[in-house]
Design an enzyme around this catalytic site. Structure first.
Site, PDB file in Angstrom:
ATOM      1  N   ILE A   1      66.679  54.543  67.230  1.00 15.29           N
ATOM      2  CA  ILE A   1      67.442  53.676  66.596  1.00 15.29           C
ATOM      3  C   ILE A   1      68.626  53.614  67.589  1.00 15.29           C
ATOM      4  O   ILE A   1      69.337  54.722  68.089  1.00 15.29           O
ATOM      5  CB  ILE A   1      68.064  53.969  65.281  1.00 15.29           C
ATOM      6  CG1 ILE A   1      69.175  52.974  64.782  1.00 15.29           C
ATOM      7  CG2 ILE A   1      68.492  55.357  65.226  1.00 15.29           C
ATOM      8  CD1 ILE A   1      69.313  52.999  63.303  1.00 15.29           C
ATOM      9  N   ALA A   2      69.214  52.271  67.849  1.00 12.09           N
ATOM     10  CA  ALA A   2      70.381  52.133  68.865  1.00 12.09           C
ATOM     11  C   ALA A   2      71.055  50.964  68.891  1.00 12.09           C
ATOM     12  O   ALA A   2      70.440  50.131  68.169  1.00 12.09           O
ATOM     13  CB  ALA A   2      69.817  52.206  70.139  1.00 12.09           C
TER      14      ALA A   2
ATOM     15  N   GLU B   1      64.556  63.233  64.445  1.00 13.81           N
ATOM     16  CA  GLU B   1      65.381  63.921  65.423  1.00 13.81           C
ATOM     17  C   GLU B   1      66.922  63.347  65.798  1.00 13.81           C
ATOM     18  O   GLU B   1      66.848  62.191  66.096  1.00 13.81           O
ATOM     19  CB  GLU B   1      64.653  64.534  66.565  1.00 13.81           C
ATOM     20  CG  GLU B   1      63.559  65.321  66.274  1.00 13.81           C
ATOM     21  CD  GLU B   1      62.017  64.608  66.186  1.00 13.81           C
ATOM     22  OE1 GLU B   1      61.254  65.256  65.699  1.00 13.81           O
ATOM     23  OE2 GLU B   1      62.282  63.256  66.469  1.00 13.81           O
TER      24      GLU B   1
ATOM     25  N   ASN C   1      75.740  64.947  68.107  1.00 14.91           N
ATOM     26  CA  ASN C   1      75.788  63.510  67.777  1.00 14.91           C
ATOM     27  C   ASN C   1      76.261  63.425  66.295  1.00 14.91           C
ATOM     28  O   ASN C   1      75.641  63.017  65.343  1.00 14.91           O
ATOM     29  CB  ASN C   1      74.502  62.767  68.137  1.00 14.91           C
ATOM     30  CG  ASN C   1      75.087  61.321  67.743  1.00 14.91           C
ATOM     31  OD1 ASN C   1      75.836  60.855  67.147  1.00 14.91           O
ATOM     32  ND2 ASN C   1      74.146  60.418  68.321  1.00 14.91           N
TER      33      ASN C   1
ATOM     34  N   TYR D   1      73.226  59.354  58.598  1.00 13.84           N
ATOM     35  CA  TYR D   1      71.859  59.889  58.235  1.00 13.84           C
ATOM     36  C   TYR D   1      72.291  60.487  56.687  1.00 13.84           C
ATOM     37  O   TYR D   1      71.534  60.375  55.931  1.00 13.84           O
ATOM     38  CB  TYR D   1      71.167  60.667  59.202  1.00 13.84           C
ATOM     39  CG  TYR D   1      70.662  59.907  60.590  1.00 13.84           C
ATOM     40  CD1 TYR D   1      70.445  58.570  60.341  1.00 13.84           C
ATOM     41  CD2 TYR D   1      70.616  60.803  61.756  1.00 13.84           C
ATOM     42  CE1 TYR D   1      70.215  57.804  61.536  1.00 13.84           C
ATOM     43  CE2 TYR D   1      70.479  60.037  62.655  1.00 13.84           C
ATOM     44  CZ  TYR D   1      70.428  58.497  62.647  1.00 13.84           C
ATOM     45  OH  TYR D   1      70.012  58.108  64.164  1.00 13.84           O
TER      46      TYR D   1
END
Length: 176
Positions: A79-80, A113, A118, A125
């Protein structure tokens, strides 16, 4: 954000822009061919992009998410969000889309992961009920940073209802 945002399935024509986001987001980006493989060869892969149309201009890809469906698990592989579009709720919208579709396809848990350092991603999340369940020591080869394994269990109709009841536009509600 004043730009019009659309979340839609990734297409082959998006791959150039997707790879640029990967290069701008990760110290160890996927090779360009990886996304093509996921789109054309992996029947258990779900891929979406976030696209904006600034002031009526041609749409631009600004975010991506890749999910692998493994039995009853949705594994969030990547995801970015493009650096210029971060902190605007785009990752949150991509995650909502991915989790909804994963539940509809039978996923009962989701896992991923995340780099141990981060904290911004971890906070996102946790808003979706992910919890740290383990660690992969020196997982990231670029700097030997540990990865935290985060999982949300109990996916199903109740989780979909919970997703639908949240006021995801109201940042204050995300911290509850």
């Amino acid at each position: 954000m004043t730009d019009r945002l659309v979340i839609r399935p990734m297409q082959l024509s998006d791959l150039g822009q997707v790879h640029k986001i990967d290069l701008n987001s990760f110290s160890m980006p996927w090779p360009a061919s990886a996304y093509e493989y996921e789109l054309t060869e992996n029947p258990y892969s779900l891929l979406w992009i976030a696209e904006v149309s600034p002031n009526g201009e041609a749409p631009a890809v600004v975010g991506i998410i890749v999910v692998w469906l493994i039995l009853d698990e949705a594994h969030i592989a990547s995801i970015a969000v493009h650096p210029a579009y971060r902190s605007q709720g785009i990752a949150r919208k991509l995650l909502i889309t991915a989790l909804r579709e994963s539940v509809r396809k039978g996923s009962q848990i989701a896992t991923l992961e995340v780099r141990a350092q981060n904290l911004i991603a971890q906070k996102l999340y946790k808003r979706f009920k992910f919890e740290v369940v383990g660690k992969r020591v020196r997982y990231y080869r670029d700097n030997n940073e540990d990865a935290l394994i985060m999982t949300v269990t109990g996916l199903g109709p109740e989780y979909l209802e919970w997703l639908g009841q949240r006021d995801w536009q109201d940042d204050a509600s995300l911290d509850k």
